[in-house]
Design a protein around this motif. Structure first.
Motif, PDB file in Angstrom:
ATOM      1  N   MET A 181    -158.709  22.875 -48.841  1.00 37.05           N
ATOM      2  CA  MET A 181    -157.196  23.601 -48.541  1.00 37.05           C
ATOM      3  C   MET A 181    -156.085  22.809 -48.882  1.00 37.05           C
ATOM      4  SD  MET A 181    -156.457  24.262 -44.290  1.00 37.05           S
ATOM      5  CE  MET A 181    -158.126  25.007 -43.984  1.00 37.05           C
TER       6      MET A 181
ATOM      7  N   LYS B 236    -152.800  21.045 -49.106  1.00 35.96           N
ATOM      8  CA  LYS B 236    -151.961  19.961 -48.031  1.00 35.96           C
ATOM      9  C   LYS B 236    -150.582  19.718 -48.426  1.00 35.96           C
ATOM     10  CE  LYS B 236    -154.120  16.555 -45.987  1.00 35.96           C
ATOM     11  NZ  LYS B 236    -154.621  15.187 -45.777  1.00 35.96           N
TER      12      LYS B 236
ATOM     13  N   MET C 179    -154.461  29.848 -44.849  1.00 34.26           N
ATOM     14  CA  MET C 179    -154.201  28.714 -44.014  1.00 34.26           C
ATOM     15  C   MET C 179    -154.033  27.496 -44.952  1.00 34.26           C
ATOM     16  SD  MET C 179    -155.096  28.894 -40.880  1.00 34.26           S
ATOM     17  CE  MET C 179    -155.644  27.579 -40.286  1.00 34.26           C
TER      18      MET C 179
ATOM     19  N   THR D  47    -152.904  22.833 -44.822  1.00 40.58           N
ATOM     20  CA  THR D  47    -152.838  21.675 -43.949  1.00 40.58           C
ATOM     21  C   THR D  47    -151.742  21.080 -44.310  1.00 40.58           C
ATOM     22  OG1 THR D  47    -155.260  21.425 -44.245  1.00 40.58           O
ATOM     23  CG2 THR D  47    -154.131  19.404 -43.385  1.00 40.58           C
TER      24      THR D  47
ATOM     25  N   ASP E  71    -154.268  15.466 -39.498  1.00 40.41           N
ATOM     26  CA  ASP E  71    -153.856  16.481 -40.190  1.00 40.41           C
ATOM     27  C   ASP E  71    -153.571  17.836 -39.365  1.00 40.41           C
ATOM     28  OD1 ASP E  71    -154.254  15.522 -42.782  1.00 40.41           O
ATOM     29  OD2 ASP E  71    -156.371  16.075 -42.942  1.00 40.41           O
ATOM     30  N   TRP E  72    -152.902  18.668 -39.532  1.00 42.99           N
ATOM     31  CA  TRP E  72    -152.490  19.944 -38.788  1.00 42.99           C
ATOM     32  C   TRP E  72    -153.073  21.159 -39.449  1.00 42.99           C
ATOM     33  CZ3 TRP E  72    -149.780  15.458 -37.937  1.00 42.99           C
ATOM     34  CH2 TRP E  72    -149.745  15.015 -36.769  1.00 42.99           C
ATOM     35  N   GLY E  73    -153.934  21.903 -39.271  1.00 43.25           N
ATOM     36  CA  GLY E  73    -154.186  23.109 -39.927  1.00 43.25           C
ATOM     37  C   GLY E  73    -153.400  24.168 -39.283  1.00 43.25           C
ATOM     38  N   CYS E  74    -152.675  24.719 -40.355  1.00 41.28           N
ATOM     39  CA  CYS E  74    -151.668  25.835 -40.156  1.00 41.28           C
ATOM     40  C   CYS E  74    -151.912  27.273 -40.792  1.00 41.28           C
ATOM     41  CB  CYS E  74    -150.367  25.423 -40.513  1.00 41.28           C
ATOM     42  SG  CYS E  74    -149.694  23.902 -39.710  1.00 41.28           S
ATOM     43  N   GLN E  75    -151.345  28.344 -40.156  1.00 41.17           N
ATOM     44  CA  GLN E  75    -151.528  29.499 -40.898  1.00 41.17           C
ATOM     45  C   GLN E  75    -150.262  29.972 -41.080  1.00 41.17           C
ATOM     46  OE1 GLN E  75    -153.013  32.848 -38.370  1.00 41.17           O
ATOM     47  NE2 GLN E  75    -154.200  33.612 -39.747  1.00 41.17           N
TER      48      GLN E  75
END
Length: 240
Positions: A1, A3, A35, A37, A45-49
């Motif tokens: 993913m 970053k 998505m 990060t 880490d923050w997973g974001c959409q």
């Protein structure tokens, strides 16, 4: 993913603008619903959409938080003899990808490139940007610092690593006898083109730096730190 590093701790919503927004929308060609990060470099880490992409901004929704799993258990500081040309940029990129914590350009006796303070400062801005880009590409949890250029004596005075190693073409101890899975911090000294002078090796020894070898072959100044970082990461269990 993918970053991205941001300057503040993520909350429920994040608005990216400027270069970061262009990077997501144009360079990465990401779309609404995908998505990515983000991290503030603190170890999380923050997973974001992606919720919206406009001409100038990208709006993200924070979906979850987790500890960053990509940072090595061993902190490595690279003291690199200043090389010619663009070799420093190559060294920074590859060593950040491999897990270095900090890089210090060191002016030694055989350095051909000897930038003044003003020139070194301008280069440092570019070096830090290269470190950022390499950290994002490789999924790091921090952006390793590229410190200001120092003399060898200054580098030794600032070195607080538990284990200190200089790699020398004149031979030395095998790395397997100096590094293991319990090693938490190590500093690595690499010479420029032409290597270290014998007087510099003597100075390093006086400060408790162990002389080690990377094998029978003589490596280029831009190859040696990559080989050293790879070996250290393997011996500390950070390539598993």
């Amino acid at each position: 993913m993918q970053k991205l590093f941001i300057d503040e701790t993520p909350a429920g919503e994040i608005i990216l603008d400027g270069e970061q927004a262009r990077h997501v929308a144009k360079a990465l060609r990401m779309r609404v619903g995908e998505m990515l990060t983000v991290t503030d470099g603190s170890g999380s880490d923050w997973g974001c959409q992606i919720e919206e992409i406009t001409r100038d901004t990208v709006r993200l929704k924070v979906c979850y938080q987790q500890a960053c799993e990509s940072e090595p258990t061993c902190k490595v500081t690279l003291f690199q003899g200043v090389p010619k040309g663009s070799k420093t940029e190559e060294i920074i990129q590859k060593c950040v990808e491999l897990g270095v914590t900090k890089i210090v350009p060191v002016l030694t006796a055989r350095c051909v490139s000897r930038p003044d303070e003003k020139g070194a400062g301008k280069k440092n801005v570019r070096y830090q940007k290269i470190a950022l880009e390499a950290a994002q590409q490789s999924g790091r949890g921090i952006v390793p610092e590229v410190a200001a250029m120092a003399t060898l004596k200054e580098a030794l005075a600032a070195d607080d690593s538990a284990q200190k190693i200089v790699f020398y073409e004149g031979g030395g101890a095998p790395l397997t006898g100096l590094i293991d899975r319990e090693t938490e911090s190590v500093s690595v000294y690499i010479g420029p083109e032409g290597g270290f002078e014998e007087s510099e090796i003597a100075l390093l020894k006086e400060h408790g730096v162990a002389v080690a070898t990377l094998g029978k072959r003589i490596l280029r100044t831009q190859t040696a730190p990559v080989a050293a970082l790879t070996a250290i990461m393997l011996l500390t269990g950070n390539l598993e």
